[in-house]
Design a protein around this motif. Structure first.
Motif, PDB file in Angstrom:
ATOM      1  N   ILE A   1      83.637  84.215   7.828  1.00 31.19           N
ATOM      2  CA  ILE A   1      85.060  83.860   7.794  1.00 31.19           C
ATOM      3  C   ILE A   1      85.365  83.070   6.524  1.00 31.19           C
ATOM      4  CG2 ILE A   1      86.953  82.637   8.961  1.00 31.19           C
ATOM      5  CD1 ILE A   1      85.601  83.161  11.604  1.00 31.19           C
TER       6      ILE A   1
ATOM      7  N   THR B   1      88.854  82.837   5.562  1.00 31.15           N
ATOM      8  CA  THR B   1      90.323  82.836   5.645  1.00 31.15           C
ATOM      9  C   THR B   1      90.829  81.402   5.470  1.00 31.15           C
ATOM     10  OG1 THR B   1      90.293  82.367   8.007  1.00 31.15           O
ATOM     11  CG2 THR B   1      90.234  84.691   7.364  1.00 31.15           C
TER      12      THR B   1
ATOM     13  N   ALA C   1      92.366  77.927   6.850  1.00 30.69           N
ATOM     14  CA  ALA C   1      92.008  77.220   8.087  1.00 30.69           C
ATOM     15  C   ALA C   1      92.832  77.690   9.290  1.00 30.69           C
ATOM     16  CB  ALA C   1      92.173  75.714   7.888  1.00 30.69           C
TER      17      ALA C   1
ATOM     18  N   ALA D   1      91.528  80.873  11.047  1.00 28.17           N
ATOM     19  CA  ALA D   1      90.099  80.990  11.359  1.00 28.17           C
ATOM     20  C   ALA D   1      89.795  81.249  12.834  1.00 28.17           C
ATOM     21  CB  ALA D   1      89.360  79.754  10.869  1.00 28.17           C
ATOM     22  N   GLN D   2      90.453  80.499  13.739  1.00 29.64           N
ATOM     23  CA  GLN D   2      90.139  80.671  15.157  1.00 29.64           C
ATOM     24  C   GLN D   2      90.498  82.079  15.646  1.00 29.64           C
ATOM     25  OE1 GLN D   2      88.606  78.242  17.458  1.00 29.64           O
ATOM     26  NE2 GLN D   2      88.344  80.247  18.404  1.00 29.64           N
TER      27      GLN D   2
ATOM     28  N   ASN E   1      81.063  80.385   9.117  1.00 32.14           N
ATOM     29  CA  ASN E   1      82.449  79.974   8.893  1.00 32.14           C
ATOM     30  C   ASN E   1      82.621  79.115   7.642  1.00 32.14           C
ATOM     31  OD1 ASN E   1      85.192  79.310   9.279  1.00 32.14           O
ATOM     32  ND2 ASN E   1      84.608  77.450  10.403  1.00 32.14           N
TER      33      ASN E   1
ATOM     34  N   ALA F   1      85.845  78.598   6.492  1.00 34.28           N
ATOM     35  CA  ALA F   1      87.194  78.025   6.569  1.00 34.28           C
ATOM     36  C   ALA F   1      87.082  76.560   6.980  1.00 34.28           C
ATOM     37  CB  ALA F   1      88.029  78.790   7.587  1.00 34.28           C
TER      38      ALA F   1
ATOM     39  N   ASN G   1      78.832  76.385  10.397  1.00 35.29           N
ATOM     40  CA  ASN G   1      79.959  75.955   9.567  1.00 35.29           C
ATOM     41  C   ASN G   1      79.485  75.586   8.177  1.00 35.29           C
ATOM     42  OD1 ASN G   1      82.316  75.934  11.377  1.00 35.29           O
ATOM     43  ND2 ASN G   1      81.068  74.508  12.558  1.00 35.29           N
TER      44      ASN G   1
END
Lengths: 229, 229
Positions: B157, B159, B161, B164-165, B181, B183, B197
């Motif tokens: 990911i 994208t 913030a 993101a979810q 992740n 983002a 993350n």
């Protein structure tokens, strides 16, 4: 023998330093009406962490909470900002204005997180003189003089691996005291310089391994048993 | 309460998983004439680490060394590759083809480190249909179907913030089992999904703090003393 400086110990546990910004983000999303409070228990619940751990981390900032009430939300945000130095932006230079360098220049919020990149440096004549996300690209040759003149302490390396050590040496010659290295290269620095490696290959190794373990591709325990025989 | 999955424990210490690629890089730079050997002591010296730690890390891969001789260099490289899964590239998709996404697509060596990004997804009509570093950008809407059809397990990911979810949810709906992740957002995933993350703000916080401590801006010990009174 040159030490691997990013493994050196500091007073504060690295894990706490990495959790404080997580708390900060969660706190920012919480109710910020004047006078609202937050407790460690509360914060721990949201994150699925141990409340004692959260309390220890937060106490590192020096803030003192009230029993059963917790911390005033806006105060806690300010203490974390102050502890992490986010309210004291440090000037920085970036070496390497390729796609990764450009992406880093696009992180607008670095400025609110303690770092302001004043200039980028590259060896590519096509890039020199252009602006990326508003930041000017200068000839790499001018880096040490620029750093010295502006008394910059923080350098970001986003060059190809082969150039990383030479760039680090030039930064240090100019007076840089902390290097954030994104190049996939093993670089060495003198003990007085802080080195933080941001190597995505290392990180990918960890993720890839965990995925394989989860999928059963990696019979970890069996391997270790065999190895110990 | 959703757990913070990237803090979950695995069988192998995270620190070992991060050191193995460092050994790998150093080994690659060493003399690779057929039959050459390397010992843990040797490797530990180069890196300024404890030899016992290096031995423990390397033994995790399952390789068995000879006392006083060490490991055949090429064998050790192979065992590390195999342990980390670098010789079994996992297919991946990338969500977000902005400057960071483009930088990630430019990491050619991901392929030699266990990950091959097959396609990128974005919501921007200007980007859809283009190729970035050879990888095609598809409409974000098609992500879950693509992931399902190709049985892809790994999602990256990059994208903003705010997206993101939702992107993570779509990836998981398509069958993704591990998310990397980038983002700067706190995302939650079900327990069966691995979340890693890569938040540069967290990382910067740590570097900025260390620099301030070194410069004496942060009177850490005094603060802690005050706090404990």
């Amino acid at each position: 023998m040159k030490p691997f400086t990013h493994l050196r110990q500091f007073d504060i546990p690295e894990a706490s330093l990495r959790r404080l910004p997580i708390y900060y983000r969660i706190l920012q999303e919480m109710d910020s009406t004047p006078g609202s409070h937050v407790s460690c228990t509360n914060l721990a619940k949201v994150l699925g962490l141990d409340p004692t751990q959260v309390r220890k981390d937060i106490e590192l900032t020096g803030i003192v909470g009230k029993p059963k009430v917790g911390y005033p939300l806006t105060d806690l945000l300010h203490w974390i900002e102050d502890f992490l130095g986010w309210n004291r932006p440090k000037h920085a230079v970036l070496a390497g204005a390729g796609s990764l360098g450009a992406a880093l220049l696009g992180y607008e919020r670095f400025r609110n997180h303690g770092m302001e990149i004043l200039a980028a440096f590259d060896t590519d004549a096509k890039k020199i003189g252009t602006r990326i996300h508003g930041t000017k690209v200068e000839p790499m040759l001018l880096l040490p003089a620029y750093v010295r003149r502006k008394q910059i302490l923080l350098g970001v390396i986003a060059t190809p691996a082969a150039a990383a050590q030479a760039v680090a040496d030039q930064m240090i010659a100019g007076g840089i005291r902390a290097i954030w290295n994104f190049a996939p290269a093993h670089i060495t620095v003198p003990p007085q310089v802080i080195l933080q490696n941001e190597d995505l290959y290392y990180s990918l190794a960890s993720l890839s391994f965990k995925l394989e373990t989860r999928l059963g591709v990696q019979p970890v325990r069996e391997r270790i048993l065999i190895c110990k025989k």
